[in-house]
Design a protein around this motif. Structure first.
Motif, PDB file in Angstrom:
ATOM      1  N   VAL A 196     -45.864 -11.287 -21.913  1.00 13.23           N
ATOM      2  CA  VAL A 196     -47.273 -11.506 -21.592  1.00 13.23           C
ATOM      3  C   VAL A 196     -47.529 -13.012 -21.636  1.00 13.23           C
ATOM      4  CG1 VAL A 196     -48.124  -9.290 -22.465  1.00 13.23           C
ATOM      5  CG2 VAL A 196     -47.890 -11.215 -24.036  1.00 13.23           C
ATOM      6  N   ASN A 197     -48.512 -13.454 -20.872  1.00 18.27           N
ATOM      7  CA  ASN A 197     -48.863 -14.875 -20.886  1.00 18.27           C
ATOM      8  C   ASN A 197     -49.653 -15.234 -22.135  1.00 18.27           C
ATOM      9  OD1 ASN A 197     -47.739 -15.727 -18.344  1.00 18.27           O
ATOM     10  ND2 ASN A 197     -49.360 -14.564 -17.329  1.00 18.27           N
ATOM     11  N   GLU A 198     -50.465 -14.304 -22.611  1.00 17.86           N
ATOM     12  CA  GLU A 198     -51.280 -14.536 -23.793  1.00 17.86           C
ATOM     13  C   GLU A 198     -51.060 -13.414 -24.804  1.00 17.86           C
ATOM     14  OE1 GLU A 198     -52.951 -17.100 -24.633  1.00 17.86           O
ATOM     15  OE2 GLU A 198     -52.769 -18.186 -22.729  1.00 17.86           O
ATOM     16  N   ASN A 204     -55.918  -8.390 -29.720  1.00 14.02           N
ATOM     17  CA  ASN A 204     -57.226  -9.042 -29.646  1.00 14.02           C
ATOM     18  C   ASN A 204     -57.851  -9.210 -31.031  1.00 14.02           C
ATOM     19  OD1 ASN A 204     -59.296 -10.339 -28.269  1.00 14.02           O
ATOM     20  ND2 ASN A 204     -60.487  -8.458 -28.045  1.00 14.02           N
ATOM     21  N   MET A 205     -57.037  -9.713 -31.970  1.00 15.18           N
ATOM     22  CA  MET A 205     -57.536  -9.990 -33.313  1.00 15.18           C
ATOM     23  C   MET A 205     -56.722 -11.123 -33.930  1.00 15.18           C
ATOM     24  SD  MET A 205     -56.069  -6.849 -35.652  1.00 15.18           S
ATOM     25  CE  MET A 205     -56.876  -5.580 -34.696  1.00 15.18           C
ATOM     26  N   LYS A 206     -57.259 -11.716 -34.974  1.00 14.53           N
ATOM     27  CA  LYS A 206     -56.583 -12.795 -35.694  1.00 14.53           C
ATOM     28  C   LYS A 206     -55.702 -12.200 -36.791  1.00 14.53           C
ATOM     29  CE  LYS A 206     -58.228 -16.823 -34.133  1.00 14.53           C
ATOM     30  NZ  LYS A 206     -57.379 -17.962 -33.751  1.00 14.53           N
ATOM     31  N   PHE A 207     -54.501 -12.755 -36.935  1.00 15.26           N
ATOM     32  CA  PHE A 207     -53.597 -12.314 -37.993  1.00 15.26           C
ATOM     33  C   PHE A 207     -53.355 -13.452 -38.973  1.00 15.26           C
ATOM     34  CE2 PHE A 207     -52.637  -9.364 -34.576  1.00 15.26           C
ATOM     35  CZ  PHE A 207     -52.638  -8.152 -35.259  1.00 15.26           C
ATOM     36  N   ASP A 208     -53.351 -13.104 -40.256  1.00 14.52           N
ATOM     37  CA  ASP A 208     -53.074 -14.101 -41.284  1.00 14.52           C
ATOM     38  C   ASP A 208     -51.577 -14.334 -41.446  1.00 14.52           C
ATOM     39  OD1 ASP A 208     -55.861 -14.530 -42.820  1.00 14.52           O
ATOM     40  OD2 ASP A 208     -55.668 -12.444 -42.186  1.00 14.52           O
ATOM     41  N   VAL A 209     -50.805 -13.259 -41.277  1.00 11.65           N
ATOM     42  CA  VAL A 209     -49.355 -13.343 -41.448  1.00 11.65           C
ATOM     43  C   VAL A 209     -48.667 -12.644 -40.286  1.00 11.65           C
ATOM     44  CG1 VAL A 209     -47.371 -12.703 -42.879  1.00 11.65           C
ATOM     45  CG2 VAL A 209     -49.523 -13.400 -43.967  1.00 11.65           C
ATOM     46  N   ILE A 210     -47.724 -13.331 -39.669  1.00 11.08           N
ATOM     47  CA  ILE A 210     -46.821 -12.710 -38.704  1.00 11.08           C
ATOM     48  C   ILE A 210     -45.426 -12.821 -39.289  1.00 11.08           C
ATOM     49  CG2 ILE A 210     -45.851 -12.798 -36.378  1.00 11.08           C
ATOM     50  CD1 ILE A 210     -48.477 -13.895 -35.385  1.00 11.08           C
ATOM     51  N   ILE A 211     -44.726 -11.705 -39.370  1.00 10.94           N
ATOM     52  CA  ILE A 211     -43.442 -11.683 -40.055  1.00 10.94           C
ATOM     53  C   ILE A 211     -42.504 -10.701 -39.373  1.00 10.94           C
ATOM     54  CG2 ILE A 211     -44.210  -9.899 -41.696  1.00 10.94           C
ATOM     55  CD1 ILE A 211     -42.481 -11.379 -43.829  1.00 10.94           C
ATOM     56  N   GLN A 226     -22.994 -13.807 -19.961  1.00 11.48           N
ATOM     57  CA  GLN A 226     -23.389 -14.589 -21.105  1.00 11.48           C
ATOM     58  C   GLN A 226     -24.749 -14.107 -21.568  1.00 11.48           C
ATOM     59  OE1 GLN A 226     -23.043 -18.784 -20.671  1.00 11.48           O
ATOM     60  NE2 GLN A 226     -20.883 -18.705 -20.150  1.00 11.48           N
ATOM     61  N   ALA A 227     -25.119 -14.505 -22.758  1.00 14.05           N
ATOM     62  CA  ALA A 227     -26.383 -14.069 -23.326  1.00 14.05           C
ATOM     63  C   ALA A 227     -27.333 -15.248 -23.421  1.00 14.05           C
ATOM     64  CB  ALA A 227     -26.159 -13.452 -24.704  1.00 14.05           C
ATOM     65  N   THR A 228     -28.579 -14.999 -23.079  1.00 18.79           N
ATOM     66  CA  THR A 228     -29.605 -16.020 -23.231  1.00 18.79           C
ATOM     67  C   THR A 228     -30.385 -15.744 -24.514  1.00 18.79           C
ATOM     68  OG1 THR A 228     -31.508 -17.080 -22.169  1.00 18.79           O
ATOM     69  CG2 THR A 228     -31.297 -14.707 -21.884  1.00 18.79           C
ATOM     70  N   PRO A 229     -30.721 -16.766 -25.280  1.00 23.09           N
ATOM     71  CA  PRO A 229     -31.471 -16.551 -26.518  1.00 23.09           C
ATOM     72  C   PRO A 229     -32.859 -15.979 -26.236  1.00 23.09           C
ATOM     73  CG  PRO A 229     -30.492 -18.748 -26.456  1.00 23.09           C
ATOM     74  CD  PRO A 229     -30.349 -18.182 -25.089  1.00 23.09           C
ATOM     75  N   LEU A 230     -33.329 -15.146 -27.158  1.00 20.22           N
ATOM     76  CA  LEU A 230     -34.678 -14.588 -27.088  1.00 20.22           C
ATOM     77  C   LEU A 230     -35.542 -15.000 -28.270  1.00 20.22           C
ATOM     78  CD1 LEU A 230     -34.161 -10.870 -25.970  1.00 20.22           C
ATOM     79  CD2 LEU A 230     -34.919 -12.774 -24.567  1.00 20.22           C
ATOM     80  N   TYR A 231     -34.906 -15.254 -29.418  1.00 23.87           N
ATOM     81  CA  TYR A 231     -35.667 -15.434 -30.654  1.00 23.87           C
ATOM     82  C   TYR A 231     -36.635 -16.610 -30.567  1.00 23.87           C
ATOM     83  CZ  TYR A 231     -31.981 -18.891 -31.588  1.00 23.87           C
ATOM     84  OH  TYR A 231     -31.095 -19.944 -31.503  1.00 23.87           O
ATOM     85  N   ASP A 232     -36.269 -17.653 -29.822  1.00 24.66           N
ATOM     86  CA  ASP A 232     -37.159 -18.809 -29.697  1.00 24.66           C
ATOM     87  C   ASP A 232     -38.477 -18.435 -29.027  1.00 24.66           C
ATOM     88  OD1 ASP A 232     -35.262 -18.491 -27.439  1.00 24.66           O
ATOM     89  OD2 ASP A 232     -36.444 -20.096 -26.529  1.00 24.66           O
ATOM     90  N   LEU A 236     -42.260 -18.963 -30.650  1.00 24.17           N
ATOM     91  CA  LEU A 236     -43.289 -19.757 -29.986  1.00 24.17           C
ATOM     92  C   LEU A 236     -44.514 -18.924 -29.643  1.00 24.17           C
ATOM     93  CD1 LEU A 236     -41.049 -21.988 -27.691  1.00 24.17           C
ATOM     94  CD2 LEU A 236     -42.156 -22.616 -29.845  1.00 24.17           C
ATOM     95  N   ASN A 237     -44.316 -17.660 -29.236  1.00 25.70           N
ATOM     96  CA  ASN A 237     -45.474 -16.810 -28.963  1.00 25.70           C
ATOM     97  C   ASN A 237     -46.236 -16.481 -30.239  1.00 25.70           C
ATOM     98  OD1 ASN A 237     -45.178 -16.775 -26.220  1.00 25.70           O
ATOM     99  ND2 ASN A 237     -45.109 -14.561 -26.024  1.00 25.70           N
TER     100      ASN A 237
END
Length: 528
Positions: A196-198, A204-211, A226-232, A236-237
């Motif tokens: 998703v772009n956003e 549609n809410m604010k989170f205090d912790v993302i884990i 070959q494999a492309t990284p996804l974790y980055d 960033l999102n």
């Protein structure tokens, strides 16, 4: 209420499924709790705090968060619950106070599960598993759920998302269209959080912790897949959502990895300045038993409202062996140095302001993009045949097979393997091959040199054979790849003379403690 007790007092099934794959690694409860320990204690008492695992697999983070929130709001609730269950077993009636406790417990469970804990599953299967872990039922609108919801998803959503193809690749994750453009009945591995772009529009809410523990990579397809990284992308999102705290466990390859997108990711994290704690494990099996992740793994805490140096912990064999609060990026370095004890030694080397050994190391595919040659044979048949080193083999090839850099063929040089071990300085060793005139190599090797004579080449080989050389190599080598950039921190020497560790320790004025550190670190274990 019996479901709560059964879920928490019986042997933990999530310990058993914590290592089912190396692509989407399930997190053991011990590691999930170590990561949760990075959060401030006061957050567990905050009934307005919201928690999100945007790539839940087993539901372990959501379950452990719920347990901590319950404990903060009802201290020692499990002990009280156990006593009540024991009393029921004996056929004894509950007191009014005990009935009130059970009602209060249910109210707190309902509040937490409905208002504080959220997840996004990475597949339909993991959505069911996560709901079972958190709600004690894979369908939280049924009678077995410890908290009733109006729908079958609860606060753990799974939405099938399709890749968005352009020129054969997904514009969001880089997946190969030929490999992942699948039948509707097959899993797409198009993870909603990064397709998703956003990402804020998902809940549609604010989170205090993302884990959590995101998927690490995805195959790009092709003959030599070959494999492309996804974790980055997940990190960033998550930062886009601006939580107060972001805690994730990822491969440590981003410290020095050479993928262009990982270089960009590393630059963004360093400039951002809000990575405050990193726990690094060179041996990933310390976190994920039975799983090999080359270069190791690390978990971190990012704080939205705090900038400064990062406290970096080095783990080994179940213990913290070193910790230091320092800048993520050392002066003169383009990558993150993972070993705290190594930094003082590197400063002494950099102070000499010498050229880098990497200047005499070739890029990949010196003569050809092939790892072998079609004309390889073992008896010289033509005058213009060239002796070639090919993977674990060697023999003669037709001169016409060389696609570039023919000028190197007639020189003295060293062939260096482009892939070595598993990124552990305790076992990995670069063993150079002396390249005489009229020799070449396949893409399995890169070249160091060229040199003016055999003596000069052998002196360079003596340098590569030292522990000092391999110690500095390890500061940039975070996977089996051992390419040009990995040699950046290694100073170039005068190869008119033989080099030994003793001469190098003296040249760079290393202390006895620093020498001991190198001697005990490099090749301290036999290669498995």
């Amino acid at each position: 209420m019996n479901d709560i007790k059964n879920n928490y007092f019986n042997p933990d099934v999530l310990n058993c499924i914590a290592n089912l794959s190396s692509d989407e690694v399930f997190t053991p409860p011990t590691i999930a709790n170590a990561m949760l320990d990075l959060l401030p204690q006061e957050i567990w008492k905050d009934r307005n705090a919201k928690f999100l695992d945007p790539f839940t697999k087993s539901g372990v983070f959501l379950r452990e968060i719920t347990k901590r929130l319950l404990e903060a709001q009802m201290p020692n609730y499990l002990n009280s619950l156990q006593q009540i269950e024991d009393k029921k077993k004996d056929g004894k009636a509950l007191s009014q106070k005990e009935h009130e406790f059970m009602n209060c417990l249910q109210e707190n469970i309902d509040y937490i599960l409905h208002n504080q804990v959220y997840g996004i599953a990475i597949t339909e299967l993991t959505s069911l598993l996560s709901r079972r872990s958190l709600y004690c039922s894979k369908y939280p609108n049924c009678k077995y759920s410890i908290s009733k919801f109006d729908d079958a998803a609860g606060n753990i959503r799974f939405k099938r998302v399709e890749h968005t193809w352009k020129n054969g690749k997904c514009i969001f994750c880089g997946a190969s269209q030929s490999e992942y453009d699948r039948d509707k009945n097959l899993e797409t591995h198009a993870y909603e959080f990064i397709h998703v772009n956003e990402p804020k529009e998902i809940f549609n809410m604010k989170f205090d912790v993302i884990i959590g523990n995101p998927p690490y990579q995805m195959s790009t397809g092709g003959g030599q897949a070959q494999a492309t990284p996804l974790y980055d992308k997940f990190v960033l999102n998550a930062i886009k959502l601006a939580p107060k705290y972001l805690v994730m466990i990822t491969p440590s390859r981003w410290f020095a990895g050479g993928f262009p997108q990982i270089e960009k990711f590393r630059d963004e994290i360093i400039k951002d300045g809000r990575m405050r704690i990193i726990h690094d494990f060179e041996d990933a099996s310390e976190c994920f038993p039975g799983v090999e992740i080359k270069g190791g793994v690390s978990y971190f805490k990012w704080e939205r409202d705090s900038k400064g140096d990062c406290t970096f912990f080095n783990h080994e064999k179940g213990s913290i062996v070193s910790s230091a609060t320092r800048p993520l990026l050392e002066t003169g370095s383009e990558t993150i140095i993972r070993n705290n004890e190594a930094i003082k030694i590197l400063h002494k080397v950099i102070a000499k302001k010498e050229k880098s050994f990497s200047e005499i190391v070739s890029p990949l595919w010196v003569h050809s993009i092939k790892s072998t040659f079609q004309t390889l044979h073992y008896e010289k048949k033509k005058n213009d045949d060239i002796f070639a080193y090919v993977m674990k083999d060697k023999g003669w090839i037709d001169n016409a097979e060389l696609e570039k850099n023919r000028d190197l063929v007639g020189k003295w040089k060293l062939f260096l393997p482009r892939s070595v071990g598993s990124a552990s300085v305790k076992t990995d060793r670069v063993i150079p091959i002396l390249g005489k005139p009229n020799t070449c190599c396949s893409g399995t090797y890169i070249i160091a040199g060229t040199f003016n004579s055999e003596v000069e080449a052998l002196n360079a080989k003596s340098y590569i054979d030292t522990k000092f050389f391999h110690f500095l190599l390890s500061l940039k080598k975070v996977s089996q790849d051992t390419v040009k950039g990995c040699y950046t921190f290694i100073p170039l020497q005068n190869f008119d003379e033989v080099w030994t560790d003793e001469k190098l320790y003296k040249k760079y004025d290393l202390s006895e403690e620093e020498i001991k550190y190198i001697e005990e670190l490099v090749w301290s274990e036999r290669r498995k």
